[in-house]
Design an enzyme around this catalytic site. Sequence first.
Site, PDB file in Angstrom:
ATOM      1  N   TYR A  51     101.650  31.391  17.612  1.00 40.74           N
ATOM      2  CA  TYR A  51     101.036  31.441  16.276  1.00 40.74           C
ATOM      3  C   TYR A  51     101.440  30.209  15.486  1.00 40.74           C
ATOM      4  O   TYR A  51     102.612  29.834  15.484  1.00 40.74           O
ATOM      5  CB  TYR A  51     101.483  32.701  15.511  1.00 40.74           C
ATOM      6  CG  TYR A  51     100.326  33.639  15.299  1.00 40.74           C
ATOM      7  CD1 TYR A  51      99.286  33.276  14.446  1.00 40.74           C
ATOM      8  CD2 TYR A  51     100.229  34.848  15.979  1.00 40.74           C
ATOM      9  CE1 TYR A  51      98.190  34.099  14.272  1.00 40.74           C
ATOM     10  CE2 TYR A  51      99.143  35.673  15.811  1.00 40.74           C
ATOM     11  CZ  TYR A  51      98.113  35.296  14.945  1.00 40.74           C
ATOM     12  OH  TYR A  51      97.032  36.107  14.781  1.00 40.74           O
ATOM     13  N   GLU A  53      99.755  29.281  12.057  1.00 41.29           N
ATOM     14  CA  GLU A  53      98.909  29.166  10.856  1.00 41.29           C
ATOM     15  C   GLU A  53      99.390  28.005   9.993  1.00 41.29           C
ATOM     16  O   GLU A  53     100.595  27.807   9.806  1.00 41.29           O
ATOM     17  CB  GLU A  53      98.979  30.459  10.047  1.00 41.29           C
ATOM     18  CG  GLU A  53      98.146  31.566  10.659  1.00 41.29           C
ATOM     19  CD  GLU A  53      98.310  32.884   9.927  1.00 41.29           C
ATOM     20  OE1 GLU A  53      99.145  32.970   9.021  1.00 41.29           O
ATOM     21  OE2 GLU A  53      97.600  33.832  10.290  1.00 41.29           O
ATOM     22  N   THR A 232      80.628  20.892  18.018  1.00 40.76           N
ATOM     23  CA  THR A 232      81.285  21.721  19.026  1.00 40.76           C
ATOM     24  C   THR A 232      81.969  20.750  19.982  1.00 40.76           C
ATOM     25  O   THR A 232      81.725  19.544  19.944  1.00 40.76           O
ATOM     26  CB  THR A 232      80.282  22.565  19.830  1.00 40.76           C
ATOM     27  OG1 THR A 232      79.286  21.681  20.349  1.00 40.76           O
ATOM     28  CG2 THR A 232      79.616  23.619  18.969  1.00 40.76           C
ATOM     29  N   ARG A 241      85.674  25.248  24.839  1.00 43.14           N
ATOM     30  CA  ARG A 241      84.853  25.775  23.737  1.00 43.14           C
ATOM     31  C   ARG A 241      85.643  25.686  22.441  1.00 43.14           C
ATOM     32  O   ARG A 241      86.740  26.241  22.340  1.00 43.14           O
ATOM     33  CB  ARG A 241      84.505  27.253  23.951  1.00 43.14           C
ATOM     34  CG  ARG A 241      83.888  27.593  25.255  1.00 43.14           C
ATOM     35  CD  ARG A 241      83.210  28.944  25.203  1.00 43.14           C
ATOM     36  NE  ARG A 241      81.915  28.792  24.586  1.00 43.14           N
ATOM     37  CZ  ARG A 241      80.850  28.292  25.215  1.00 43.14           C
ATOM     38  NH1 ARG A 241      80.927  27.932  26.470  1.00 43.14           N
ATOM     39  NH2 ARG A 241      79.712  28.164  24.578  1.00 43.14           N
TER      40      ARG A 241
HETATM   41  N1  PLP Z   1      75.404  23.457  15.917  1.00 46.59           N
HETATM   42  C1  PLP Z   1      74.501  23.133  16.832  1.00 46.59           C
HETATM   43  C2  PLP Z   1      73.592  21.965  16.571  1.00 46.59           C
HETATM   44  C3  PLP Z   1      74.406  23.854  18.028  1.00 46.59           C
HETATM   45  O1  PLP Z   1      73.471  23.537  18.930  1.00 46.59           O
HETATM   46  C4  PLP Z   1      75.287  24.940  18.230  1.00 46.59           C
HETATM   47  C5  PLP Z   1      75.250  25.749  19.463  1.00 46.59           C
HETATM   48  O2  PLP Z   1      74.430  25.704  20.282  1.00 46.59           O
HETATM   49  C6  PLP Z   1      76.198  25.252  17.227  1.00 46.59           C
HETATM   50  C7  PLP Z   1      76.243  24.501  16.087  1.00 46.59           C
HETATM   51  C8  PLP Z   1      77.073  26.461  17.316  1.00 46.59           C
HETATM   52  O3  PLP Z   1      78.060  26.364  18.196  1.00 46.59           O
HETATM   53  P1  PLP Z   1      78.822  27.678  18.733  1.00 46.59           P
HETATM   54  O4  PLP Z   1      77.885  28.332  19.683  1.00 46.59           O
HETATM   55  O5  PLP Z   1      80.032  27.082  19.334  1.00 46.59           O
HETATM   56  O6  PLP Z   1      79.116  28.526  17.531  1.00 46.59           O
END
Ligand code: PLP
Length: 433
Positions: A51, A53, A232, A241
């Site tokens: 953890y 935070e 992302t 991820r």
């Molecule tokens: N923004 C865009 C342009 C995306 O294409 C995506 C997912 O496909 C996201 C945000 C959201 O990402 P996540 O699925 O990790 O929440």
Amino acid sequence: DNGLSDADPEVRGIIDKEKERQFKSLELIASENFTSRAVMEAVGSCLTNKYSEGLPGKRYYGGNEYIDELEILCQKRALAAFHLDSTKWGVNVQPLSGSPANFEVYTAILSPHDRIMGLDLPHGGHLSHGFMTPKRRVSGTSIYFESMPYRLDESTGIVDYDMLEKTATLFRPKLIIAGASAYPRDFDYPRMRKIADAVGAFLMADMAHISGLVAASVVADPFPYCDIVTTTTHKSLRGPRGGMIFFKKDSVLGVDLESAINNAVFPGLQGGPHNHTIGGLAVCLKFAQSPEFKTYQNRVVSNCGALASRLIDLGYKLVSGGSDNHLVLVDLRPMGIDGARVEKILDLASITLNKNSVPGDKSALVPGGIRIGSPAMTTRGFTEEEFKTTADFIHEGIQITMEAKQAAPSTKLQDFMNFLASPDFPLRNRITD
Ligand code: PLP
């Protein structure tokens, strides 16, 4: 402590099946990739136990000496990977994924019911940029904020910047978002900057899909024009991820972005950071600065170009007529077929892509197009030749879909799927061969 096979053979078995599926199929989903073994090792490490935070040096828990070292390293690598001057830009590497990262930005710079403009979902935008139907505010972004979409010019498949400008002048948004989930072209960031300045709005880029391409400088760079950039980390960037938010260190429109964004991430919307993800991300961002990464991203684009030109030669209509990046959108409506049926047939042949709406579509469940991306199979070593062959396979799948639709002409998708599962589907052998 036993390994997974001993401790839980059921989950081990499911993972093994998924691994085999990933190995055997042609993964063409534009938002997916295969991350490296090194990234997975960090993600599967003891970092998940801790953890932490807060931010490095300012934690709410003890024992964070090494976690601080890791997060500072990850931040440094993030700025270096995107060629940013650390006196001008900062980054938060804690967002759990892309959608939370975007909502954290809105929480940082907007008040409830402030106005946002993002690319309309059916025209390639993302849910988290705001989406509502006539009946329902679908996205949380549209529930808590007032969103007005901008769209593509349907005749060209390119963002209609003139209309965006006119609408922004009337709607007066506080935030304009440049970014998409299914847009094969570069955004015109300088034009969007001018529009944002004219109406006193923040300009944010959501480079989720293209962040690997941006790091390798093979597509247009949003950073010189935007106040905030989100991404992302698991798409073209090839990381674990997760999400990141980059912000200008100068105050913008009277807002100190650094403290507003850091506070929105924690304690605003998140608790403890996923340190195992931050570990994997740091590994990915080291690779993102290597010459091999640049070569990889160049291949992602050239492979996509080869796929696009082969599809055009085969007579397909591509939204915007081609691609500047890692994806193409095929408009199947001229063939009298839809993306949902083609997706199902190609799935049977272990070709994984997704149905996608194309400008002018009526239904999101049975949309008129498919989206095809090159990052994952480029990671697997595909060259332009293999992508041309892939286009031929997809073409064959589309022809089979057309034949199957003739045999099962019901408009209901479920009837079509029942037909595929029945012995009456004579083309099954052709697919599985
Ligand atoms: N923004 C865009 C342009 C995306 O294409 C995506 C997912 O496909 C996201 C945000 C959201 O990402 P996540 O699925 O990790 O929440």
